[in-house]
Design an enzyme around this catalytic site. Structure first.
Site, mmCIF file in Angstrom:
data_model
loop_
_atom_site.group_PDB
_atom_site.id
_atom_site.type_symbol
_atom_site.label_atom_id
_atom_site.label_comp_id
_atom_site.label_asym_id
_atom_site.label_seq_id
_atom_site.Cartn_x
_atom_site.Cartn_y
_atom_site.Cartn_z
ATOM 1 N N ASP A 57 51.385 59.436 32.007
ATOM 2 C CA ASP A 57 52.620 58.602 30.809
ATOM 3 C C ASP A 57 52.819 59.611 29.342
ATOM 4 O OD1 ASP A 57 54.552 57.278 28.984
ATOM 5 O OD2 ASP A 57 53.360 55.758 29.138
ATOM 6 N N LYS B 266 58.909 57.905 20.958
ATOM 7 C CA LYS B 266 58.301 58.008 20.008
ATOM 8 C C LYS B 266 58.097 58.718 18.936
ATOM 9 C CE LYS B 266 56.000 54.347 21.605
ATOM 10 N NZ LYS B 266 56.094 53.136 20.462
ATOM 11 N N TYR C 46 46.530 51.341 26.488
ATOM 12 C CA TYR C 46 48.042 50.572 26.027
ATOM 13 C C TYR C 46 47.344 49.241 26.640
ATOM 14 C CZ TYR C 46 52.522 48.739 25.375
ATOM 15 O OH TYR C 46 54.111 48.887 25.510
ATOM 16 N N ILE D 132 54.805 59.795 26.896
ATOM 17 C CA ILE D 132 55.475 59.309 25.766
ATOM 18 C C ILE D 132 55.371 59.487 24.715
ATOM 19 C CG2 ILE D 132 56.534 57.966 27.273
ATOM 20 C CD1 ILE D 132 55.693 55.505 24.574
#
Lengths: 470, 543
Positions: A234, A275, A149, A236
């Site tokens: 992570d 998300k 990202y 998410i």
């Protein structure tokens, strides 16, 4: 102006917040000419924003049926006063309980989370930065698998002074993390005289849209155990896994690891509702860790980014409604899968392949065969063509630090079905016409002044803020 | 970072849980080896400079002996200091110190890499007087009916006097403030999707209007100069990141808000240099003192980047007058530094003086605006600390741009903005609120100050904010920080009142205490005074 610059900090005047210039151009062009079904049908369609807009109606219907919560009442009594004064950085217990249970539910209740180990932050952006502050000194490094990202360059490095060293993943191995790549990255960091403090993975991955396999998770746990470093997972996108293989959280892998006690202290999970619930505007993120020192420090640090009590209250009611959450998780997954399939099919019809993915709000698209030259210059040329001629704003792989030119990330969950269909039609038309013009030409209308190196992070910032590209 | 340099030099000590760490702002009595004369240095966290003489060591050992004798049940361990609705998080005193990491991991130190210095330093700052006080309140909070013998909280700046007005407004205007809008259809996409990290434009416009009203500024604030953050705590940190590099310093008139020590210094690596103000000056800022502090700091090779003022001030409650503000601007121009004006209490003026914002000065005169930055928020003036609304108002475009980008780490929540926009834009309501709030503040302040007067405790004249700055030096046995902390301890344990000792605010004159009066009702005041009277008498009888 120069004198003004001297009066300010380096952080304010430098540009290590990693704003990619070509990236930036895409957003700018989109904002100048945004697609709208009725008013601007020839505008640019935004496919670079990883937002989940598919299931708003479910949330709206819940809110409509729960006017008391919206009116800040509980059992007919106003909770306004308590909310107004509540600023305890330990977070609202009812919200943390509900969030911990929700996180379990997403993981099929295979793992349980203790609310005491949860730290609330204003968004995952804040959570990631806070973990960096807690785990590493300025000048130390974290290993990240590429592609990653683009926002990490800003979130993990900017104020913390921490460095990112890439773990090279190649398309030949489906971009999976291998032991060789891990060791190589570690050695590379050492060569650069950087002390490695940990590894950070995004599971499911952004931009790949794939879940991390059991093998990779075990490999990572062995690696961090051997090196004595941390692992941040992570997660998410954990609620966006719409098909098999099913999601395996690092928490689950840890549970089944022999001698997990040795590494448990060094494994941390980042979560957010941006998300999975499609509520990025609410700014709700969380850090989960078994490490008491990390939880204590992160809790105090969270005072720089507390979640509004009002928001905590709303969401604690929403997430405590078991009927709602189980229905939402299932329905959301279904819709994501449908939309994902639409995109993949549409791309296939245009002769474009994608990395097989089972999660996320985007696809990792293979356009290598459309490049006129297998270089990042070629990738930029193609990207601009797609932006200006086709009218789609997609994310070029170079901005995600991909080492192989020709990969792009395309989002599918932030638009209506009609818009997605239209975008596929446009792409198809473009590919068909491109077949007939094999030579590469410079873009008409494209800016030739932009530098096109693959590392495009060192340009002047502008007042226009680029939206997060998750 | 300079902070780290000190930390690395400190010797590693085992934590001594049995010590009642009243006098040490760092984690343990054992680290008292670093307690040197003056104690002020310890509270400010400069205790890494061991003077290396026998006298401090001897003093320390006697202190330990004394404390052990007078020890009361030890406070709960540092990391867990929960407090339902409190500003504890903004009121840490003393600089946290770093310890050997091996002491931190609850599971023992098998591995070399645990947490960073930044993390380890903060987890050990729990035993300061401030936390001890909060813990005592937390388990045993006073309630007129349910717990009349509980600890009365006078250390937190919460304004409970006028919350009913805000609550009633929401009850009456529910539809206007619902998070769902757009005609008759419920639509969440307006607030659920990604919003600008520095806040919605409508919210900025509403805040600009609100600030104009509460500050009674002649001209309006410009919404495009506003960056919204999740609370003023975040605002001041972000501004610090914009204006200074690690190792630089801000000059701060003292006594000052204890929270600055954490909010400004912790992650930024910026130093705070106190500029002492004296009771003989009514604790007003003297430009001469500012100048001296500037020169001294410069001599130490540290670059000063800004002056940080709080207006109305915390803890004293002074308003800075026009002349001082003009002088400050001249000073800043001469030294080429910034001015940060924390005006978070601007709407809580209860005295007869009129508040003058920096914005007002800049509007009327031809000063260089690019060096002035104002902090505001809704935590004090509108009693809404839980909603996390802070404002950076800067005249400097580069700072605005940088702060806008940094706001992503401390963003304001969209549904909360939606909830507040219509209320903030209701000018009539805000006007009414300001008037009634002012009135209630004035009455409570007067009642509290008079109550203390009757006990022969004088308060510094204060025009704004939620505090009385009380002179209890007559009650302390030894005119020193230790004497002050002894009294603080007595008030906490015997009188069961939590107040903030002046040393936590870096006041150089011992004996001053900060008492917040806005969490009380009228009926509580006699209770408070009675308790203080008992302690006061027992102190006087010993003299």
């Amino acid at each position: 102006m120069k004198q003004q610059h001297q009066m300010l900090s380096k952080k304010a005047t430098c540009n290590s917040h990693g704003q990619d210039s070509s990236y930036f151009l895409g957003w700018q062009e989109y904002e100048k000419n945004p697609y709208d079904e009725s008013t601007n049908p020839n505008g640019i369609i935004q496919m670079g924003l990883a937002e989940n807009q598919l299931s708003f109606d479910l949330i709206e219907s819940w809110l409509a049926h729960n006017p008391d919560t919206v009116g800040l009442k509980r059992d007919d009594v106003s909770v306004f006063r308590e909310l107004a004064l509540f600023q305890d950085y330990h977070g609202m217990p009812c919200f943390k309980n509900a969030l911990a249970k929700f996180m379990s539910e997403i993981r099929g209740n295979k793992v349980r989370f203790d609310p005491k180990n949860l730290v609330l932050t204003a968004g995952a952006t804040s959570a990631n930065e806070t973990l960096m502050f807690c785990l590493a000194e300025p000048g130390e490094a974290f290993l990240l698998p590429i592609p990653y990202y683009p926002g990490f360059d800003r979130d993990l490095k900017w104020r913390t002074g921490v460095e990112i060293v890439p773990i090279h993943c190649s398309s030949s191995k489906g971009f999976q993390i291998t032991e060789t790549a891990l060791e190589e990255a570690y050695r590379c960091a050492q060569k650069r005289k950087l002390k490695v403090k940990g590894v950070l993975i995004t599971n499911p991955s952004n931009p790949l849209g794939t879940t991390t396999s059991r093998t990779e998770l075990d490999l990572l746990l062995r690696f961090i155990s051997a090196k004595g470093i941390h692992l941040i997972s992570d997660e998410i996108y954990s609620g966006t896994v719409f098909t098999s293989p099913s999601f395996i959280s690092i928490a689950e892998a840890l549970m089944e690891l022999k001698d997990s006690e040795k590494v448990r202290d060094r494994v941390h999970i980042v979560y957010s509702l941006s998300k999975d619930l499609g509520l990025p505007g609410f700014r709700v993120g969380a850090i989960y860790s078994d490490n008491g020192a990390v939880v204590a420090a992160a809790t105090k640090m969270s005072s720089f980014g507390l979640v509004s009590s009002h928001t905590q209250y709303l969401l604690s009611e929403l997430l405590s409604d078991k009927k709602f959450t189980s229905n939402y998780i299932a329905e959301n997954r279904k819709r994501l899968q449908e939309r994902h399939n639409m995109l993949v099919t549409g791309l296939r019809n245009a002769g474009i392949g994608t990395l097989t993915s089972n999660a996320g709000l985007f696809c990792w698209v293979d356009m290598r065969h459309l490049l006129c030259s297998k270089t990042f210059e070629g990738e930029m040329k193609l990207w601009k063509k797609i932006l200006f001629e086709v009218g789609l704003n997609i994310s070029p792989g170079s901005s995600c630090h991909c080492t192989e030119p020709g990969w792009f990330r395309m989002c599918f969950a932030n638009m209506t079905q009609e818009t997605l269909t239209l975008s596929m039609q446009r792409l198809r038309a473009f590919v068909d016409s491109a077949d007939q013009t094999p030579t590469c030409r410079n873009l008409i209308g494209g800016s030739k002044k932009l530098s096109l190196s693959s590392r495009v992070f060192r340009l002047l910032s502008s007042n226009r803020e680029v939206e997060p590209e998750r | 970072m300079t902070q780290n340099r000190f930390n690395l030099q400190d010797s590693e000590r085992e934590e001594d849980d049995s010590s009642n760490s009243v006098s040490s702002s760092n984690n343990s009595g054992a680290a008292g080896m670093r307690i040197i004369v003056p104690l002020q240095g310890v509270v400010q966290g400069r205790g890494g400079l061991v003077l290396g003489s026998v006298i401090p060591c001897a003093l320390f050992y006697f202190l330990q002996l004394y404390l052990k004798r007078n020890r009361s049940p030890s406070p709960s361990p540092p990391p867990s200091s929960p407090s339902p609705s409190s500003t504890q998080l903004s009121e840490l005193s003393g600089i946290p110190r770093s310890l050997s990491r091996s002491h931190l991991s609850p599971r023992g130190s098998t591995g070399p890499t645990y947490v960073s210095n930044r993390a380890s330093s903060i987890t050990k700052s729990g035993d300061s007087p401030y936390y001890v006080g909060l813990n005592k309140v937390d388990g045993d909070q006073y309630d007129a009916l349910e717990n009349p013998d509980g600890v009365i909280q006078l250390g937190l700046a919460e304004n409970k006097l006028s919350l009913d007005l805000v609550r009633d407004w929401f009850a009456d205007h529910l539809k206007d403030s619902l998070i769902i809008e757009s005609g008759s259809d419920l639509s969440i996409s307006g607030i659920a999707t990604y919003q600008p990290f520095d806040g919605l434009m409508e919210m900025k416009m509403a805040m600009a209007g609100f600030m104009s009203q509460v500050m009674q500024a002649p001209s309006s604030f410009n919404p495009s100069q506003i960056v919204l953050t999740s609370g003023a705590t975040a605002a001041i940190e972000i501004l610090t990141f914009c204006l200074a590099d690690p190792g630089n310093a801000f000059l701060v008139p003292s006594p000052y808000y204890p929270g600055f020590d954490r909010d400004i210094k912790w992650r930024t690596g910026v130093e705070l240099v106190p500029v002492p103000c004296r009771s003989t000056d009514n604790f007003n800022l003297s430009i001469a003192a500012l100048d001296r502090a500037y020169s001294q700091t410069k001599k130490r090779g540290i670059k000063v980047r800004a002056v940080l003022i709080t207006n109305p001030s915390n803890p004293v409650g002074n308003l800075l007058n026009r002349d001082t503000l003009y002088s400050l601007l001249d000073f800043a121009r001469e030294k080429n530094i910034h001015i940060i004006s924390d005006e978070i209490f601007a709407g809580s003026v209860h005295g007869s003086e009129k508040f003058v914002s920096m914005a007002e000065i800049l509007d009327s005169e031809g000063f260089d605006r690019s060096r002035v930055h104002i902090i505001h928020g809704l935590s004090k003036d509108l009693s809404l600390p839980g909603f996390r609304v802070g404002v950076i108002y800067s005249y400097n475009e580069i700072v605005q741009a940088a702060a806008t980008k940094l706001a992503r780490f401390s963003p304001i929540s969209a549904p909360t903005q939606r909830l507040l926009i219509s209320m903030l834009s209701d000018e009539k309501f805000i006007k009414k609120y300001i008037e009634i709030n002012k009135d209630r503040l004035r009455k409570m302040y007067a009642a509290f100050v008079n109550g203390l007067e009757e006990l022969d405790i004088k308060c510094m004249k204060s025009s704004g904010g939620f505090y009385c700055w009380a002179d209890m030096s007559k009650l302390i046995r030894s005119y020193s920080e230790k004497g002050e902390l002894d009294l603080w301890n007595k008030l906490l344990k015997e009188a069961k009142i939590n107040v903030t000792p002046g040393s936590s605010c870096h006041c150089i004159e011992p004996g001053w205490f900060r008492c917040c009066f806005t969490t009380l009702t009228e009926n509580d005041i006699p209770v408070v005074m009675e308790r203080i009277r008992k302690v006061s008498e027992s102190c006087k009888s010993r003299h």
